[in-house]
Write an enzyme that holds these catalytic residues in place. Structure first.
Site, short mmCIF file in Angstrom:
data_model
loop_
_atom_site.label_atom_id
_atom_site.label_comp_id
_atom_site.label_asym_id
_atom_site.label_seq_id
_atom_site.Cartn_x
_atom_site.Cartn_y
_atom_site.Cartn_z
CG ASP A 125 -32.24 36.15 -8.69
OD1 ASP A 125 -31.95 36.09 -9.89
OD2 ASP A 125 -33.33 36.57 -8.27
NE ARG A 175 -29.79 37.55 -14.04
CZ ARG A 175 -30.71 37.21 -13.13
NH1 ARG A 175 -30.50 37.42 -11.84
NH2 ARG A 175 -31.83 36.64 -13.50
C1 LIG Z 1 -31.87 41.33 -15.01
C2 LIG Z 1 -31.12 41.71 -13.76
C3 LIG Z 1 -30.90 40.76 -12.79
C4 LIG Z 1 -30.17 41.10 -11.63
N1 LIG Z 1 -29.89 40.12 -10.72
C5 LIG Z 1 -29.10 40.41 -9.66
C6 LIG Z 1 -28.67 39.41 -8.76
O1 LIG Z 1 -28.99 38.22 -8.91
N2 LIG Z 1 -27.89 39.78 -7.71
C7 LIG Z 1 -27.50 41.08 -7.53
O2 LIG Z 1 -26.76 41.35 -6.58
N3 LIG Z 1 -27.90 42.05 -8.36
C8 LIG Z 1 -28.68 41.76 -9.42
N4 LIG Z 1 -29.06 42.75 -10.28
C9 LIG Z 1 -28.82 44.17 -9.93
C10 LIG Z 1 -27.47 44.64 -10.39
O3 LIG Z 1 -26.47 44.00 -9.63
C11 LIG Z 1 -27.32 46.16 -10.22
O4 LIG Z 1 -27.44 46.52 -8.89
C12 LIG Z 1 -28.31 46.97 -11.01
O5 LIG Z 1 -28.57 46.40 -12.26
C13 LIG Z 1 -27.76 48.39 -11.25
O6 LIG Z 1 -26.54 48.32 -11.94
P1 LIG Z 1 -26.38 48.75 -13.48
O7 LIG Z 1 -25.42 47.80 -14.10
O8 LIG Z 1 -27.69 48.84 -14.12
O9 LIG Z 1 -25.61 50.13 -13.43
P2 LIG Z 1 -25.93 51.48 -12.66
O10 LIG Z 1 -24.79 52.37 -12.99
O11 LIG Z 1 -26.24 51.23 -11.24
O12 LIG Z 1 -27.22 51.98 -13.37
C14 LIG Z 1 -27.23 52.57 -14.65
C15 LIG Z 1 -28.52 53.39 -14.77
O13 LIG Z 1 -29.64 52.52 -14.79
C16 LIG Z 1 -30.70 53.04 -14.01
N5 LIG Z 1 -31.02 52.08 -12.95
C17 LIG Z 1 -30.24 51.11 -12.51
N6 LIG Z 1 -30.86 50.36 -11.56
C18 LIG Z 1 -32.08 50.91 -11.39
C19 LIG Z 1 -33.20 50.63 -10.57
N7 LIG Z 1 -33.20 49.61 -9.72
N8 LIG Z 1 -34.29 51.42 -10.68
C20 LIG Z 1 -34.32 52.45 -11.53
N9 LIG Z 1 -33.29 52.79 -12.34
C21 LIG Z 1 -32.19 52.04 -12.28
C22 LIG Z 1 -30.27 54.36 -13.49
O14 LIG Z 1 -30.73 55.36 -14.37
C23 LIG Z 1 -28.76 54.29 -13.55
O15 LIG Z 1 -28.19 55.54 -13.72
C24 LIG Z 1 -29.73 42.42 -11.45
C25 LIG Z 1 -29.94 43.38 -12.46
C26 LIG Z 1 -30.61 43.04 -13.60
C27 LIG Z 1 -30.78 44.06 -14.67
#
Ligand SMILES: Cc1cc2nc3c(=O)[nH]c(=O)nc-3n(C[C@H](O)[C@H](O)[C@H](O)COP(=O)(O)OP(=O)(O)OC[C@H]3O[C@@H](n4cnc5c(N)ncnc54)[C@H](O)[C@@H]3O)c2cc1C
Length: 300
Positions: A125, A175
């Site tokens: 991560d 990722r």
């Molecule tokens: C499989 C996976 C692994 C990840 N690994 C890392 C990592 O190693 N390092 C890192 O910095 N970040 C990581 N992230 C988090 C990522 O960076 C984002 O902060 C997070 O996914 C929200 O961004 P989004 O692209 O979904 O878009 P956004 O625009 O933030 O979200 C789109 C929609 O998804 C929903 N949503 C998003 N996140 C959440 C939540 N936590 N709870 C509830 N609803 C939510 C909301 O409805 C939002 O409107 C990971 C995310 C995923 C899916």
């Protein structure tokens, strides 16, 4: 953030644990390995792959890392013996990266050895910007020893265009995510559209170089752009995957699976569920609304 959500986030430490636990149960598989295994089995039955995250980050004593290493080893054993479709995701700070990088490397090496025994894959991560460079270096070092190690790049970091080229040069398994930590404008895009553009460019750089890409997002716009890139490059189904967090965007997840894309769900579990849940609640104020409703209903 609206004032009510802001208030909820600020007073979160005062919210009784059982209420946070009720809300967390959607985002965290549970405290025990058995909980994680049944969640993974359910996801596999729904046509999703999984990646397991043993909760616990930023340790304060190096001894604390021992439990994390053995928890990952046990998880890898169980995944294999139950023939589940899951790999693991590891945070290097949970292995002591911020205290002693050499020690963290040694602990990570033990996890990688456990994965090697089962021919499984280990994703590192990506955490806050203070450890970005060290994390990439550790990834590059370990990838030479064991090819089934992967990296994460965060689209919000301005440096990511360069890092994507570094990853592309070694055909890394990457990722791509937006990035979850609060970072200053000097080093990170703040604008939603800029982050989406950086995301799309990162995916393009990696795909064009023949890298296996994990598209980790719940943002339908980012998903659509990634799909366009996949189609343009005529990628085989096995050349990429979508990734989502447990309990988030179920409808989009099911749609992607129904369309035939491979999709992996990030499954956190472990004793440190409370710290993880508080972080999730802080980063997504809309969930904070559920906390209020939980309190008003008397919690569960
Ligand atoms: C499989 C996976 C692994 C990840 N690994 C890392 C990592 O190693 N390092 C890192 O910095 N970040 C990581 N992230 C988090 C990522 O960076 C984002 O902060 C997070 O996914 C929200 O961004 P989004 O692209 O979904 O878009 P956004 O625009 O933030 O979200 C789109 C929609 O998804 C929903 N949503 C998003 N996140 C959440 C939540 N936590 N709870 C509830 N609803 C939510 C909301 O409805 C939002 O409107 C990971 C995310 C995923 C899916």
């Amino acid at each position: 953030m609206n004032p009510l959500n802001r208030l909820v986030v600020a007073t979160l430490p005062l919210v009784p644990k059982p209420i946070v636990r009720g809300i967390a149960s959607r985002y965290v598989a549970g405290e025990k390995l058995e909980d994680a295994m049944s969640t993974v089995a359910r996801l596999n039955a729904e046509g999703c792959m999984a990646t397991l995250d043993v909760l616990g980050e930023d340790v304060t004593r190096l001894e604390e890392t021992e439990e994390t290493v053995s928890a990952y080893a046990r998880a890898l054993d169980e995944i294999a013996s139950r023939r589940l479709d899951s790999n693991i995701s590891v945070k290097l700070t949970a292995l002591g990266l911020k205290m002693d990088p050499a020690f963290a490397r040694a602990q990570f090496a033990r996890i990688v050895e456990a994965a090697r025994r089962h021919d499984n894959f280990v994703r590192i991560d990506m955490e806050d910007s203070s450890v970005t460079e060290e994390t990439i270096r550790i990834f590059l070092e370990f990838r030479e020893r064991y090819p089934k190690v992967g990296l994460v790049l965060q689209a919000y970091l301005r440096r990511t265009a360069d890092d994507a080229r570094r990853a592309a040069a070694v055909k890394a398994n990457v990722r791509v995510c937006k990035g979850i930590y609060v970072e200053p404008p000097q080093i990170a895009f703040q604008d939603r559209e800029e982050i989406r553009d950086s995301y799309a460019k990162t995916v393009e750089t990696l795909v064009a170089a023949g890298c296996y890409v994990g598209i980790a997002t719940h943002d339908p716009i980012v998903v659509d752009r990634a799909k366009a890139t996949i189609a343009r490059h005529k990628l085989a189904r096995e050349a990429y995957e979508f990734q989502m967090l447990l309990g988030v965007a179920g409808t989009l997840r099911r749609r992607l699976v129904a369309e035939g894309h491979r999709l992996r769900v990030y499954v956190p579990y472990g004793d440190a569920w409370y710290a993880y849940s508080v972080r999730r609640l802080k980063e997504n104020p809309s969930i904070a609304g559920h906390v209020v409703r939980g309190i008003l209903r008397g919690g569960r």
